[in-house]
Design a protein around this motif. Structure first.
Motif, PDB file in Angstrom:
ATOM      1  N   MET A   1       0.842  -0.973  -0.102  1.00 38.81           N
ATOM      2  CA  MET A   1       0.083  -0.053   0.071  1.00 38.81           C
ATOM      3  C   MET A   1       0.837   1.130  -0.112  1.00 38.81           C
ATOM      4  SD  MET A   1      -1.532   2.746   1.882  1.00 38.81           S
ATOM      5  CE  MET A   1      -2.398   2.977   3.096  1.00 38.81           C
ATOM      6  N   GLY A   2       0.749   2.043  -0.843  1.00 40.54           N
ATOM      7  CA  GLY A   2       1.384   3.154  -0.976  1.00 40.54           C
ATOM      8  C   GLY A   2       0.967   4.634  -1.358  1.00 40.54           C
ATOM      9  N   LEU A   3       0.753   5.716  -0.722  1.00 37.39           N
ATOM     10  CA  LEU A   3       0.329   7.000  -1.352  1.00 37.39           C
ATOM     11  C   LEU A   3       1.418   7.860  -1.560  1.00 37.39           C
ATOM     12  CD1 LEU A   3      -2.122   7.374   1.799  1.00 37.39           C
ATOM     13  CD2 LEU A   3      -2.525   6.300  -0.412  1.00 37.39           C
ATOM     14  N   LYS A   4       1.263   8.612  -2.559  1.00 38.10           N
ATOM     15  CA  LYS A   4       2.200   9.630  -3.133  1.00 38.10           C
ATOM     16  C   LYS A   4       1.571  11.037  -2.933  1.00 38.10           C
ATOM     17  CE  LYS A   4       5.159  10.615  -7.102  1.00 38.10           C
ATOM     18  NZ  LYS A   4       5.307  10.238  -8.478  1.00 38.10           N
ATOM     19  N   PHE A   5       2.246  11.909  -2.479  1.00 42.21           N
ATOM     20  CA  PHE A   5       2.068  13.222  -2.111  1.00 42.21           C
ATOM     21  C   PHE A   5       2.914  14.276  -2.803  1.00 42.21           C
ATOM     22  CE2 PHE A   5       0.082  10.628   1.362  1.00 42.21           C
ATOM     23  CZ  PHE A   5      -1.027  11.104   1.609  1.00 42.21           C
ATOM     24  N   ASN A   6       2.162  15.555  -2.940  1.00 41.72           N
ATOM     25  CA  ASN A   6       3.110  16.618  -3.564  1.00 41.72           C
ATOM     26  C   ASN A   6       3.548  17.359  -2.199  1.00 41.72           C
ATOM     27  OD1 ASN A   6       4.033  19.084  -4.344  1.00 41.72           O
ATOM     28  ND2 ASN A   6       2.300  19.435  -5.755  1.00 41.72           N
ATOM     29  N   GLY A   7       4.502  17.346  -1.908  1.00 45.01           N
ATOM     30  CA  GLY A   7       4.956  17.903  -0.610  1.00 45.01           C
ATOM     31  C   GLY A   7       5.610  19.716  -0.686  1.00 45.01           C
ATOM     32  N   SER A 107       3.579  -4.222  10.066  1.00 42.87           N
ATOM     33  CA  SER A 107       4.492  -4.017  11.373  1.00 42.87           C
ATOM     34  C   SER A 107       5.045  -2.957  11.315  1.00 42.87           C
ATOM     35  CB  SER A 107       5.611  -5.198  11.410  1.00 42.87           C
ATOM     36  OG  SER A 107       6.234  -5.062  10.181  1.00 42.87           O
ATOM     37  N   MET A 108       4.945  -2.056  10.406  1.00 44.22           N
ATOM     38  CA  MET A 108       5.718  -0.615  10.361  1.00 44.22           C
ATOM     39  C   MET A 108       4.918   0.120   9.420  1.00 44.22           C
ATOM     40  SD  MET A 108       9.243  -0.789   8.438  1.00 44.22           S
ATOM     41  CE  MET A 108       9.875  -2.197   9.244  1.00 44.22           C
ATOM     42  N   LEU A 109       5.246   1.553   9.381  1.00 43.31           N
ATOM     43  CA  LEU A 109       4.623   2.622   8.623  1.00 43.31           C
ATOM     44  C   LEU A 109       6.051   3.343   8.210  1.00 43.31           C
ATOM     45  CD1 LEU A 109       2.446   4.494   7.287  1.00 43.31           C
ATOM     46  CD2 LEU A 109       2.578   5.839   9.509  1.00 43.31           C
ATOM     47  N   ALA A 110       6.252   3.553   6.847  1.00 44.36           N
ATOM     48  CA  ALA A 110       7.568   4.220   6.632  1.00 44.36           C
ATOM     49  C   ALA A 110       7.042   5.340   5.842  1.00 44.36           C
ATOM     50  CB  ALA A 110       8.396   2.987   5.704  1.00 44.36           C
ATOM     51  N   ILE A 111       7.747   6.349   5.936  1.00 49.61           N
ATOM     52  CA  ILE A 111       7.507   7.524   5.009  1.00 49.61           C
ATOM     53  C   ILE A 111       8.999   7.882   4.512  1.00 49.61           C
ATOM     54  CG2 ILE A 111       7.273   9.811   5.060  1.00 49.61           C
ATOM     55  CD1 ILE A 111       5.675   9.377   7.710  1.00 49.61           C
ATOM     56  N   PHE A 112       8.815   8.076   2.985  1.00 44.01           N
ATOM     57  CA  PHE A 112      10.123   8.332   2.304  1.00 44.01           C
ATOM     58  C   PHE A 112      10.088   9.699   1.572  1.00 44.01           C
ATOM     59  CE2 PHE A 112       9.346   3.779   2.305  1.00 44.01           C
ATOM     60  CZ  PHE A 112      10.593   3.297   2.541  1.00 44.01           C
ATOM     61  N   VAL A 113      11.094  10.257   1.331  1.00 41.79           N
ATOM     62  CA  VAL A 113      10.976  11.843   1.012  1.00 41.79           C
ATOM     63  C   VAL A 113      12.000  11.872  -0.047  1.00 41.79           C
ATOM     64  CG1 VAL A 113      11.518  14.432   1.632  1.00 41.79           C
ATOM     65  CG2 VAL A 113      10.373  12.696   3.072  1.00 41.79           C
ATOM     66  N   SER A 114      11.661  12.198  -1.218  1.00 36.91           N
ATOM     67  CA  SER A 114      12.733  12.508  -2.270  1.00 36.91           C
ATOM     68  C   SER A 114      12.487  13.705  -2.796  1.00 36.91           C
ATOM     69  CB  SER A 114      12.396  11.534  -3.598  1.00 36.91           C
ATOM     70  OG  SER A 114      11.187  11.767  -4.077  1.00 36.91           O
ATOM     71  N   THR A 115      13.536  14.283  -3.321  1.00 36.67           N
ATOM     72  CA  THR A 115      13.707  15.860  -3.800  1.00 36.67           C
ATOM     73  C   THR A 115      13.975  15.948  -5.329  1.00 36.67           C
ATOM     74  OG1 THR A 115      16.082  16.022  -3.409  1.00 36.67           O
ATOM     75  CG2 THR A 115      14.354  16.737  -1.387  1.00 36.67           C
ATOM     76  N   ILE A 116      13.426  17.078  -5.970  1.00 42.05           N
ATOM     77  CA  ILE A 116      13.410  16.853  -7.334  1.00 42.05           C
ATOM     78  C   ILE A 116      14.587  18.316  -7.472  1.00 42.05           C
ATOM     79  CG2 ILE A 116      12.302  17.408  -9.405  1.00 42.05           C
ATOM     80  CD1 ILE A 116       9.813  16.167  -8.303  1.00 42.05           C
ATOM     81  N   ASP A 117      15.395  18.015  -8.233  1.00 38.04           N
ATOM     82  CA  ASP A 117      16.576  19.097  -8.377  1.00 38.04           C
ATOM     83  C   ASP A 117      15.929  19.832  -9.600  1.00 38.04           C
ATOM     84  OD1 ASP A 117      19.062  17.010  -7.714  1.00 38.04           O
ATOM     85  OD2 ASP A 117      18.045  18.114  -6.448  1.00 38.04           O
ATOM     86  N   ASP A 118      16.094  21.420  -9.356  1.00 35.10           N
ATOM     87  CA  ASP A 118      15.438  22.129 -10.440  1.00 35.10           C
ATOM     88  C   ASP A 118      16.446  22.132 -11.811  1.00 35.10           C
ATOM     89  OD1 ASP A 118      14.090  24.447  -7.965  1.00 35.10           O
ATOM     90  OD2 ASP A 118      13.142  22.849  -9.123  1.00 35.10           O
TER      91      ASP A 118
END
Length: 118
Positions: A1-7, A107-118
């Motif tokens: 299960m994965g959700l993708k957001f605009n941060g 067993s866990m909830l993980a949050i991953f953050v990625s950045t986009i270089d301009d």
């Protein structure tokens, strides 16, 4: 299960909102019917990371994901013997009734953050 957001231009909590949701594995998550979509969730009931569809009484409550952390749960569906916090999610491609539906437990909830270089 994965959700993708605009941060973009978000903070530590408001990135997790329906308005920032870009994609989800659930066909009905974006249909506008929900009672809660919040990282802070419903603190009085010990629920966080909560994306819920309906509150219609414990036996009919439905949603997509929730983290329960209270040992004094108000509904049977969150009163398990599993150590807290407990991460629950719908195993279907739609919301599920927490009490009787197709509920997965992680067993866990993980949050991953990625950045986009301009």
């Amino acid at each position: 299960m994965g959700l993708k957001f605009n941060g973009v231009r978000s903070n530590h909590l408001n990135w997790f909102s329906r308005s920032r949701l870009l994609s989800a594995p659930y066909v009905d998550m974006c249909d506008g019917n929900r009672t809660c979509f919040s990282a802070s969730g419903h603190g009085l009931l010990g629920r966080q990371w909560f994306v819920n569809k309906m509150y219609t009484g414990c036996t009919e409550d439905s949603g997509w994901m929730v983290t329960t952390y209270s040992s004094n749960a108000s509904c049977d569906w969150e009163s398990t013997q599993i150590a807290k916090p407990e991460f629950m999610y719908s195993k279907r491609n739609t919301s599920t009734v927490w009490n009787t539906g197709d509920v997965g437990k992680a067993s866990m909830l993980a949050i991953f953050v990625s950045t986009i270089d301009d």
